[in-house]
Design a protein around this motif. Structure first.
Motif, PDB file in Angstrom:
ATOM      1  N   UNK A 191     -84.082  33.959 -64.628  1.00  0.00           N
ATOM      2  CA  UNK A 191     -83.811  34.015 -63.191  1.00  0.00           C
ATOM      3  C   UNK A 191     -83.583  35.453 -62.740  1.00  0.00           C
ATOM      4  N   UNK A 192     -82.898  36.233 -63.562  1.00  0.00           N
ATOM      5  CA  UNK A 192     -82.649  37.637 -63.218  1.00  0.00           C
ATOM      6  C   UNK A 192     -83.954  38.424 -63.147  1.00  0.00           C
ATOM      7  N   UNK A 193     -84.889  38.099 -64.016  1.00  0.00           N
ATOM      8  CA  UNK A 193     -86.182  38.793 -64.020  1.00  0.00           C
ATOM      9  C   UNK A 193     -87.075  38.349 -62.870  1.00  0.00           C
ATOM     10  N   UNK A 194     -86.721  37.249 -62.228  1.00  0.00           N
ATOM     11  CA  UNK A 194     -87.534  36.699 -61.139  1.00  0.00           C
ATOM     12  C   UNK A 194     -86.695  36.549 -59.876  1.00  0.00           C
ATOM     13  N   UNK A 195     -86.120  37.660 -59.465  1.00  0.00           N
ATOM     14  CA  UNK A 195     -85.293  37.644 -58.250  1.00  0.00           C
ATOM     15  C   UNK A 195     -86.112  37.290 -57.009  1.00  0.00           C
ATOM     16  N   UNK A 196     -87.427  37.410 -57.099  1.00  0.00           N
ATOM     17  CA  UNK A 196     -88.278  37.055 -55.977  1.00  0.00           C
ATOM     18  C   UNK A 196     -88.287  35.545 -55.726  1.00  0.00           C
ATOM     19  N   UNK A 197     -87.898  34.774 -56.709  1.00  0.00           N
ATOM     20  CA  UNK A 197     -87.818  33.326 -56.520  1.00  0.00           C
ATOM     21  C   UNK A 197     -86.541  33.040 -55.742  1.00  0.00           C
ATOM     22  N   UNK A 198     -86.714  32.529 -54.570  1.00  0.00           N
ATOM     23  CA  UNK A 198     -85.599  32.285 -53.674  1.00  0.00           C
ATOM     24  C   UNK A 198     -84.884  30.980 -54.033  1.00  0.00           C
ATOM     25  N   UNK A 199     -83.598  30.927 -53.735  1.00  0.00           N
ATOM     26  CA  UNK A 199     -82.815  29.723 -54.004  1.00  0.00           C
ATOM     27  C   UNK A 199     -83.401  28.507 -53.293  1.00  0.00           C
ATOM     28  N   UNK A 200     -83.882  28.691 -52.077  1.00  0.00           N
ATOM     29  CA  UNK A 200     -84.439  27.549 -51.344  1.00  0.00           C
ATOM     30  C   UNK A 200     -85.673  26.999 -52.068  1.00  0.00           C
ATOM     31  N   UNK A 201     -86.457  27.891 -52.687  1.00  0.00           N
ATOM     32  CA  UNK A 201     -87.620  27.429 -53.449  1.00  0.00           C
ATOM     33  C   UNK A 201     -87.182  26.601 -54.657  1.00  0.00           C
ATOM     34  N   UNK A 207     -85.230  32.118 -44.851  1.00  0.00           N
ATOM     35  CA  UNK A 207     -86.061  30.941 -45.106  1.00  0.00           C
ATOM     36  C   UNK A 207     -87.090  30.792 -43.998  1.00  0.00           C
ATOM     37  N   UNK A 208     -88.288  30.445 -44.391  1.00  0.00           N
ATOM     38  CA  UNK A 208     -89.354  30.207 -43.418  1.00  0.00           C
ATOM     39  C   UNK A 208     -89.218  28.791 -42.849  1.00  0.00           C
ATOM     40  N   UNK A 209     -89.824  28.558 -41.710  1.00  0.00           N
ATOM     41  CA  UNK A 209     -89.815  27.185 -41.173  1.00  0.00           C
ATOM     42  C   UNK A 209     -90.414  26.181 -42.172  1.00  0.00           C
ATOM     43  N   UNK A 210     -91.438  26.613 -42.907  1.00  0.00           N
ATOM     44  CA  UNK A 210     -92.065  25.734 -43.900  1.00  0.00           C
ATOM     45  C   UNK A 210     -91.089  25.395 -45.027  1.00  0.00           C
ATOM     46  N   UNK A 211     -90.321  26.391 -45.493  1.00  0.00           N
ATOM     47  CA  UNK A 211     -89.342  26.143 -46.546  1.00  0.00           C
ATOM     48  C   UNK A 211     -88.252  25.190 -46.057  1.00  0.00           C
ATOM     49  N   UNK A 212     -87.773  25.419 -44.855  1.00  0.00           N
ATOM     50  CA  UNK A 212     -86.734  24.556 -44.304  1.00  0.00           C
ATOM     51  C   UNK A 212     -87.227  23.123 -44.164  1.00  0.00           C
TER      52      UNK A 212
END
Length: 102
Positions: free
Chosen positions: A26-36, A88-93
């Motif tokens: 997870x630390x190496x992939x900080x680009x992965x958002x919690x909402x994802x 968060x994008x509208x699509x993610x929400x």
């Protein structure tokens, strides 16, 4: 050998090593958002922090919730949020809401 045949201490060591590897991933992939993570897996870094805190309490360890979250994020949550969290994008929400209804 099956995992249930492992001695308790060895099982704990393997579980701990796997957890540390998850945190490193997870630390190496900080680009992965919690909402994802929430959309795909129904848990996120915040959930891990809460689980870590709960495990500490179960074992009688007085750990501040912020310390548990910092263990998961590898830094203060406010710093991680400032440096790595995106809006968060509208699509993610919409996807998160659909997941909650499923």
């Amino acid at each position: 050998m099956k995992h249930e045949d492992l001695p308790g201490a060895q099982q704990d060591a393997l579980d701990a090593a796997t957890f540390r590897r998850l945190l490193a991933h997870l630390d190496a992939h900080k680009d992965v958002q919690n909402i994802d993570l929430m959309i795909l897996a129904d848990f996120c870094r915040n959930c891990l922090g809460k689980w870590y805190d709960a495990a500490a309490k179960e074992q009688g360890v007085a750990l501040a919730p912020e310390a548990a979250r910092e263990r998961i994020y590898g830094m203060a949550y406010a710093d991680w949020k400032r440096d790595f969290q995106t809006a968060a994008t509208p699509e993610q929400l919409a996807a998160l809401e659909a997941r909650k209804k499923a």
